[in-house]
Design an enzyme around this catalytic site. Structure first.
Site, PDB file in Angstrom:
ATOM      1  N   CYS A  24       0.851  -1.180   0.000  1.00  0.00           N
ATOM      2  CA  CYS A  24       0.000   0.000   0.000  1.00  0.00           C
ATOM      3  C   CYS A  24       0.893   1.239   0.000  1.00  0.00           C
ATOM      4  CB  CYS A  24      -0.931   0.089   1.189  1.00  0.00           C
ATOM      5  SG  CYS A  24      -2.073  -1.268   1.314  1.00  0.00           S
ATOM      6  N   LYS A  54      11.608 -15.300 -11.306  1.00  0.00           N
ATOM      7  CA  LYS A  54      11.271 -14.244 -12.268  1.00  0.00           C
ATOM      8  C   LYS A  54      10.126 -14.705 -13.171  1.00  0.00           C
ATOM      9  CE  LYS A  54      12.621 -11.478 -10.766  1.00  0.00           C
ATOM     10  NZ  LYS A  54      13.418 -11.491  -9.584  1.00  0.00           N
ATOM     11  N   ASN A  72      -1.476   2.329   5.716  1.00  0.00           N
ATOM     12  CA  ASN A  72      -0.658   1.222   5.229  1.00  0.00           C
ATOM     13  C   ASN A  72      -0.229   0.420   6.453  1.00  0.00           C
ATOM     14  OD1 ASN A  72       1.329  -0.416   4.069  1.00  0.00           O
ATOM     15  ND2 ASN A  72       2.869   1.187   4.109  1.00  0.00           N
ATOM     16  N   GLY A  73      -0.622  -0.846   6.515  1.00  0.00           N
ATOM     17  CA  GLY A  73      -0.283  -1.673   7.679  1.00  0.00           C
ATOM     18  C   GLY A  73      -1.455  -2.571   8.027  1.00  0.00           C
ATOM     19  N   LYS A 107       5.759  -4.270  -4.633  1.00  0.00           N
ATOM     20  CA  LYS A 107       7.222  -4.149  -4.605  1.00  0.00           C
ATOM     21  C   LYS A 107       7.772  -4.274  -3.188  1.00  0.00           C
ATOM     22  CE  LYS A 107      11.197  -3.072  -6.486  1.00  0.00           C
ATOM     23  NZ  LYS A 107      11.825  -4.182  -7.227  1.00  0.00           N
ATOM     24  N   GLU A 154      16.473 -17.986  -8.886  1.00  0.00           N
ATOM     25  CA  GLU A 154      16.085 -16.622  -9.264  1.00  0.00           C
ATOM     26  C   GLU A 154      15.419 -16.610 -10.646  1.00  0.00           C
ATOM     27  OE1 GLU A 154      15.608 -14.034  -7.765  1.00  0.00           O
ATOM     28  OE2 GLU A 154      15.718 -12.405  -9.204  1.00  0.00           O
ATOM     29  N   GLU A 184       6.768 -14.902 -11.229  1.00  0.00           N
ATOM     30  CA  GLU A 184       6.243 -13.597 -10.840  1.00  0.00           C
ATOM     31  C   GLU A 184       5.564 -12.852 -11.970  1.00  0.00           C
ATOM     32  OE1 GLU A 184       9.933 -11.756  -9.280  1.00  0.00           O
ATOM     33  OE2 GLU A 184       8.641 -11.069  -7.674  1.00  0.00           O
ATOM     34  N   HIS A 239      16.491 -36.982  -7.561  1.00  0.00           N
ATOM     35  CA  HIS A 239      15.855 -37.410  -6.311  1.00  0.00           C
ATOM     36  C   HIS A 239      14.362 -37.063  -6.290  1.00  0.00           C
ATOM     37  CE1 HIS A 239      19.717 -38.537  -4.670  1.00  0.00           C
ATOM     38  NE2 HIS A 239      20.198 -37.368  -5.064  1.00  0.00           N
ATOM     39  N   TRP A 271      -2.929  -2.653  -1.591  1.00  0.00           N
ATOM     40  CA  TRP A 271      -2.624  -4.077  -1.767  1.00  0.00           C
ATOM     41  C   TRP A 271      -3.456  -4.772  -0.689  1.00  0.00           C
ATOM     42  CZ3 TRP A 271      -0.429  -8.138   1.049  1.00  0.00           C
ATOM     43  CH2 TRP A 271      -0.024  -9.254   0.292  1.00  0.00           C
ATOM     44  N   ARG A 304       3.764  -0.318  -4.894  1.00  0.00           N
ATOM     45  CA  ARG A 304       3.528  -0.821  -3.528  1.00  0.00           C
ATOM     46  C   ARG A 304       2.205  -1.573  -3.414  1.00  0.00           C
ATOM     47  NH1 ARG A 304       6.908   1.595   0.143  1.00  0.00           N
ATOM     48  NH2 ARG A 304       5.526   0.899   1.786  1.00  0.00           N
TER      49      ARG A 304
HETATM   50  O1  M6R Z   1      12.813  -5.168  -0.842  1.00  0.00           O
HETATM   51  P1  M6R Z   1      13.263  -6.554  -0.537  1.00  0.00           P
HETATM   52  O2  M6R Z   1      14.518  -6.910  -1.220  1.00  0.00           O
HETATM   53  O3  M6R Z   1      13.371  -6.800   0.941  1.00  0.00           O
HETATM   54  O4  M6R Z   1      12.127  -7.492  -1.081  1.00  0.00           O
HETATM   55  C1  M6R Z   1      12.164  -8.871  -0.861  1.00  0.00           C
HETATM   56  C2  M6R Z   1      11.190  -9.599  -1.758  1.00  0.00           C
HETATM   57  O5  M6R Z   1       9.891  -9.199  -1.474  1.00  0.00           O
HETATM   58  C3  M6R Z   1      11.485  -9.332  -3.231  1.00  0.00           C
HETATM   59  O6  M6R Z   1      12.795  -9.685  -3.570  1.00  0.00           O
HETATM   60  C4  M6R Z   1      10.490 -10.090  -4.129  1.00  0.00           C
HETATM   61  O7  M6R Z   1      10.743 -11.461  -4.051  1.00  0.00           O
HETATM   62  C5  M6R Z   1      10.605  -9.552  -5.550  1.00  0.00           C
HETATM   63  N1  M6R Z   1       9.303  -9.374  -6.098  1.00  0.00           N
HETATM   64  C6  M6R Z   1      11.402 -10.438  -6.422  1.00  0.00           C
HETATM   65  O8  M6R Z   1      11.397 -10.059  -7.753  1.00  0.00           O
END
Ligand code: M6R
Length: 617
Positions: free
Chosen positions: A2, A494, A103-104, A612, A490, A497, A513, A77, A27
């Site tokens: 948020c 990607k 926000n929270g 984010k 990673e 996501e 395994h 969010w 956010r």
């Molecule tokens: O801001 P941060 O690096 O602490 O965020 C951690 C994760 O939320 C962040 O890396 C998330 O996995 C991303 N969307 C990855 O692309």
């Protein structure tokens, strides 16, 4: 998660709020809303589900003509309550005089809601937030004319986290804000004041920023001598200093790129160079890390390092573990931040906790940091956002210097995290046991990485062709060994996501395994197979997949002839040493995920359900 914004001044309130909100959209982007006090001293509230552009259309039919001076806004969010107009913020009291953006999470909202309903309050939404505005209303009734008092007394009844902005038509010249666990900053402009979740929101308007701390209450107004007053929850004044932000507005625009994510992928040669600038001392085979705040003696005494982070930052942390163990020969544990604080991490004299976070605001990571601190650990924060909570609460740290990362999927922050961890590993190693020639050799290789990333980026079109070929596939496997196992994780993250394709990252040798059962002619397998000490072993894994009709995409600098007959597609990457290879190898994986998502017509900068900065636990 948020984003909240507040504005007081003579500018076009609706336009400024929407513009600032748009820069906070990463956010959260389930719904958005704003509340403005109009010239008749009424609250005008507009909300809509979906993107801010929807809200913009609605507002411009109504608001353009008003010359208002004060308002608050929110991009959501969803946590409590579905994605509906009624659940969107700002929320209002029963008389439509007080509006609040939050926000929270208000954890004890159920009990409070029941009490408020008994007192006759009528609720419009399913959110936890709405209780707070009714609580403020309740206190305000008793002590009319003091919004600050009402906010403070209401917050004393609340358990949970908040960053809030509140306005009231009885005091139409001020915004009251407060923070506990969710970020909040104030921007000081020329005759105008801003409040926001982070600095991105207000960058085009002012670079003068005040960071608000937990359990602080602020009152902002536009009058020159009284622009910002900060208090604690006991009404004691707190003195604050103004920081000047040095990011450029261009850094938060897409420039010539179609999306922020693509821009950020292509920025990596520059962002990695910036992370190295001024830190590499080749003649000494060593590294300068000014912000660590540790003496050389303290560094030599480190006997264990615990790395904690979430998501992509956690993947970088695994590579960090391998780098520190290999170069500095110190045992390293790595843990998800969300798990760390709920087990009993053993922290002893001489242990250091390294906390990695792009945003510096991730709630899980922040709480892990605080738990480690309570147990007496020294904290090194590796963050991108200057002045973020994690940066401020760490004992020392390394800034990523990647510039603002707006795309929800992290790219350039990841490569700079690994580079920063490599610098840290070499720095510690040189203070302990690493000879000069070894440090020099490693650093020479490290400074060659930006050019090698640029080489990979030159092959973007070829990677796009591969992506188009696989865009309709619904499962992917990513396999790597050693330093490239985290790169496989990673790459898979990607893809998940941004393209909503199921993908698993695995250590290549673990495949036999279990995951090998998944392999058939419909399963593409991305192998990260650089020519290193494990190359022959990974070639064996490639053959195992080929034998089961899996479609192999190899990211390699190995001898293609060796594997040519087994692979469907390959992406050639430049040679580097094994330890730094994931910094290069992750780049084609970012591009592969990117082009698959674009081929599917998806919004890569704002993938569904994500935000984010994850500021809830
Ligand atoms: O801001 P941060 O690096 O602490 O965020 C951690 C994760 O939320 C962040 O890396 C998330 O996995 C991303 N969307 C990855 O692309």
């Amino acid at each position: 998660m948020c984003g909240i914004v507040g504005y007081i001044g003579k500018g076009n309130v609706a336009e400024i709020l929407l513009d600032s909100l748009q820069r906070l959209e990463y956010r959260g982007y389930d719904s958005a809303g704003l509340a403005i006090i109009n010239q008749k001293n009424e609250l005008v509230v507009k909300k809509d589900v979906g993107r801010i552009s929807n809200l913009r259309n609605e507002i411009f039919q109504d608001f353009q003509s008003h010359s208002c001076t004060i308002g608050i806004a929110h991009t959501r969010w969803a946590t409590h309550g579905g994605v509906t107009k009624a659940n969107s913020h700002p929320h209002c009291d029963c008389k439509n005089k007080i509006a609040l953006a939050h926000n929270g999470i208000i954890e004890n909202y159920r009990v409070l809601k029941e009490l408020l309903i008994e007192k006759g309050h009528v609720f419009q939404s399913e959110t936890d937030t709405e209780v707070l505005v009714h609580l403020i209303e309740e206190v305000y009734k008793e002590k009319k004319g003091n919004l600050q008092f009402a906010v403070v007394e209401a917050l004393k009844l609340v358990e949970g986290t908040y960053g809030i902005a509140v306005v009231c038509t009885d005091e139409p010249y001020k915004i009251v804000g407060a923070r506990n666990g969710s970020p909040l900053i104030v921007g000081i402009g020329e005759g105008e004041m801003f409040l926001a979740s982070d600095v991105n929101a207000i960058m085009p308007y002012t670079k003068n920023v005040v960071y608000i701390e937990d359990r602080e209450i602020i009152v902002i107004q536009a009058e020159k001598d009284d622009q910002l007053k900060t208090y604690d929850l006991n009404y004691e004044r707190v003195s604050k200093s103004v920081s000047v932000i040095d990011w450029d507005v261009d850094a938060i625009s897409k420039g010539k790129y179609e999306t922020f994510m693509l821009k950020e992928i292509f920025e990596q040669p520059d962002s990695v160079s910036t992370a190295l600038r001024g830190r590499v001392v080749l003649s000494e085979g060593s590294v300068k890390l000014g912000g660590l705040n540790m003496t050389e003696v303290q560094v030599r005494q480190i006997n264990k390092i615990i790395i904690t982070a979430c998501g992509t930052s956690w993947h970088a942390g695994i590579i960090g573990k391998y780098l520190i163990e290999r170069f500095a020969e110190i045992p390293v544990e790595i843990d998800y931040a969300s798990e760390f604080r709920y087990r009993n991490p053993i922290i002893q004299e001489g242990n250091v906790v390294v906390v990695i976070s792009q945003s510096g605001e991730t709630a899980d990571t922040l709480e892990a940091l605080r738990e480690a601190k309570r147990k007496g650990a020294k904290i090194i924060g590796i963050t991108n956002v200057i002045g973020s909570t994690i940066a401020r609460e760490s004992d020392g740290g390394i800034y990523l210097h990647a510039g603002p990362e707006i795309g929800v999927a992290s790219t350039k922050a990841f490569t700079n995290q690994v580079v920063s961890l490599a610098l840290l590993a070499i720095y510690i190693a040189r203070l302990k046991n690493m000879p000069l020639y070894e440090g020099e050799k490693l650093l020479k290789e490290l400074i060659s990485i930006p050019d090698k990333i640029a080489e990979v980026l030159n092959h973007a079109e070829a990677i796009k062709e591969i992506a188009v070929k696989y865009a309709k596939v619904s499962n992917f496997l990513y396999l790597g060994r050693g330093f490239n196992y985290p790169a496989a994780l990673e790459g898979a993250l990607k893809l998940k996501e941004i393209s909503y394709v199921h993908a698993e990252g695995y250590p290549a040798a673990e495949m036999k395994h279990g995951p090998i059962a998944l392999i058939d002619e419909n399963m593409p397998v991305v192998f990260i197979a650089p020519k290193d000490q494990l190359y022959e072993k990974i070639v064996s894994n490639i053959r195992e997949v080929h034998a089961r009709n899996g479609k192999i995409i190899a990211v390699t600098n190995g001898d293609a002839a060796n594997i040519n007959e087994f692979i469907e597609d390959y992406i050639l990457v430049p040679q580097t040493i094994e330890e730094f290879s994931p910094i290069i190898n992750v780049v084609p994986l970012q591009l592969l995920a990117y082009y698959i998502a674009r081929e599917k017509g998806l919004d890569v900068d704002k993938p569904r359900n994500l935000a984010k900065s994850v500021t809830v636990e």
